[in-house]
Design an enzyme around this catalytic site. Structure first.
Site, PDB file in Angstrom:
ATOM      1  N   LYS A  13       1.004  -1.083  -0.040  1.00 56.46           N
ATOM      2  CA  LYS A  13      -0.080  -0.006  -0.002  1.00 56.46           C
ATOM      3  C   LYS A  13       0.471   1.186   0.031  1.00 56.46           C
ATOM      4  O   LYS A  13       1.820   1.310   0.654  1.00 56.46           O
ATOM      5  CB  LYS A  13      -0.905   0.540   0.924  1.00 56.46           C
ATOM      6  N   ARG A 180      27.352  34.031 -10.277  1.00 56.84           N
ATOM      7  CA  ARG A 180      26.458  33.471 -11.119  1.00 56.84           C
ATOM      8  C   ARG A 180      24.868  33.110  -9.573  1.00 56.84           C
ATOM      9  O   ARG A 180      25.756  33.133  -8.656  1.00 56.84           O
ATOM     10  CB  ARG A 180      26.117  32.369 -11.981  1.00 56.84           C
TER      11      ARG A 180
HETATM   12  O1  LIG Z   1      27.841  23.504 -11.103  1.00 53.84           O
HETATM   13  C1  LIG Z   1      27.468  23.082 -12.265  1.00 53.84           C
HETATM   14  N1  LIG Z   1      28.177  22.199 -13.220  1.00 53.84           N
HETATM   15  C2  LIG Z   1      28.068  20.837 -14.183  1.00 53.84           C
HETATM   16  O2  LIG Z   1      28.156  20.150 -14.282  1.00 53.84           O
HETATM   17  C3  LIG Z   1      27.161  22.809 -15.123  1.00 53.84           C
HETATM   18  N2  LIG Z   1      27.220  22.495 -16.452  1.00 53.84           N
HETATM   19  C4  LIG Z   1      26.292  23.633 -17.141  1.00 53.84           C
HETATM   20  O3  LIG Z   1      25.955  23.849 -17.834  1.00 53.84           O
HETATM   21  N3  LIG Z   1      26.845  24.325 -15.865  1.00 53.84           N
HETATM   22  C5  LIG Z   1      26.871  23.826 -14.449  1.00 53.84           C
HETATM   23  N4  LIG Z   1      27.380  24.281 -13.870  1.00 53.84           N
END
Ligand SMILES: O=c1[nH]c(=O)c2[nH]c(=O)[nH]c2[nH]1
Length: 306
Positions: A13, A180
């Site tokens: 379940k 970023r």
């Molecule tokens: O921390 C990251 N790892 C990745 O493997 C990756 N690949 C990507 O396009 N951005 C990122 N950022």
């Protein structure tokens, strides 16, 4: 000769839900709650129900549901790791044809909130999609795997994350960045060392004080995840999750290994250069798809004694 044969099977379940109230014996207005969703899957001598339409061995999934609720009513459900061991041992002991059982418990996070500066006795805020989760797989032999997890803890940092130095080829368009946005839904799982925890029946006999180990590790794993996420200038999701897992392993020898599964939820800069506005990279859009997905499992390095 039959055309087909059964290779594997499990049944039980899912989505059995309950909320249990715990009242302080000294002051019954001081209360705590667990709201849980339970899954139980049984393995064993059930083949003829699939291959011969013979239901005689089937423990109805309705009985499985009743069992979970009766055990929730008659035993302590705090913490969910110990309750999982109670459910699993019940099925193994009661039904000799059950050879293995999977128990998963998803716990809603209800936390007491402050009223006039003090935690209220019996009023709670729901912490949203974040859940505490435990999974137990127990075999009749007594071998087991027990793990707990943080699920759906959504975090974001608006700076302090980088990604550069990666492999570049003719299909690469990504630009390296030293600043970023980083955002993810944390799924962190730690598997307990069954040699340290002892037998399953031993876990169920642990006192409330002794089962504190489960809450201690859960709270610390959450704290480590949030602290490293905030403090580290992340070189990548991969490096950050490895550091988090290593700190959890350092914290408790009861943890055998730690796994993270982290989506990289991209936020993409609105490029308004066409309008002549290109200062202050501060306006982004959340990209619904695709997302990165990065997973790892980390264990202690076994030191050779030779
Ligand atoms: O921390 C990251 N790892 C990745 O493997 C990756 N690949 C990507 O396009 N951005 C990122 N950022």
């Amino acid at each position: 000769m039959a055309y087909s044969k059964l290779i594997t099977s499990k049944y039980g379940k899912d989505n059995v839900k309950f909320l249990k109230v715990k009242k302080d014996p000294q002051n019954p207005k001081i209360q705590n709650v667990i709201e849980a969703t339970v899954l139980v899957l049984l393995e064993g001598d059930f083949d003829k129900s699939y291959t011969e339409a013979n239901n005689s061995s089937i423990i109805p999934t309705d009985t499985v549901k009743n069992t979970i609720l009766i055990l929730a009513k008659t035993t302590n459900v705090w913490p969910i790791e110990r309750f999982a061991t109670k459910i699993a041992t019940h099925f193994i002991e009661k039904y000799s044809h059950v050879s293995g059982i999977t128990v998963q418990i998803n716990q809603e996070l209800w936390s007491k909130y402050n009223v006039n500066g003090e935690k209220h006795d019996h009023s709670f805020i729901h912490q949203g999609p974040e859940k505490k989760f435990t999974e137990l797989y127990l075999k009749r032999s007594g071998d087991y795997k027990l793990s707990s997890s943080i699920k759906n803890l959504t975090v974001l940092k608006s700076t302090g994350s980088q990604f550069h130095g990666y492999n570049v080829c003719d299909f690469t368009t990504l630009k390296p960045t030293t600043d970023r946005i980083l955002s993810t839904d944390v799924d962190a799982k730690w598997e307990f060392d069954s040699k340290k925890l002892g037998s399953i029946s031993n876990i169920f006999k642990l006192s409330d004080k002794e089962t504190n180990i489960f809450d201690l590790i859960y709270n610390k794993a959450r704290e480590i995840t949030l602290n490293i996420f905030a403090i580290e200038n992340s070189p990548s999701v991969q490096a950050t999750m490895y550091n988090m897992a290593t700190e959890i392993l350092k914290f408790s020898s009861y943890v055998d290994n730690v796994s993270y599964s982290l989506p990289n939820k991209h936020y993409i800069l609105f490029d308004l250069k066409w309008k002549g506005i290109n200062e202050n990279d501060d306006l982004f859009y959340p990209s619904p798809h695709p997302n990165g997905l990065i997973k790892c499992t980390v264990a202690r390095e076994i030191k050779s004694k030779i």
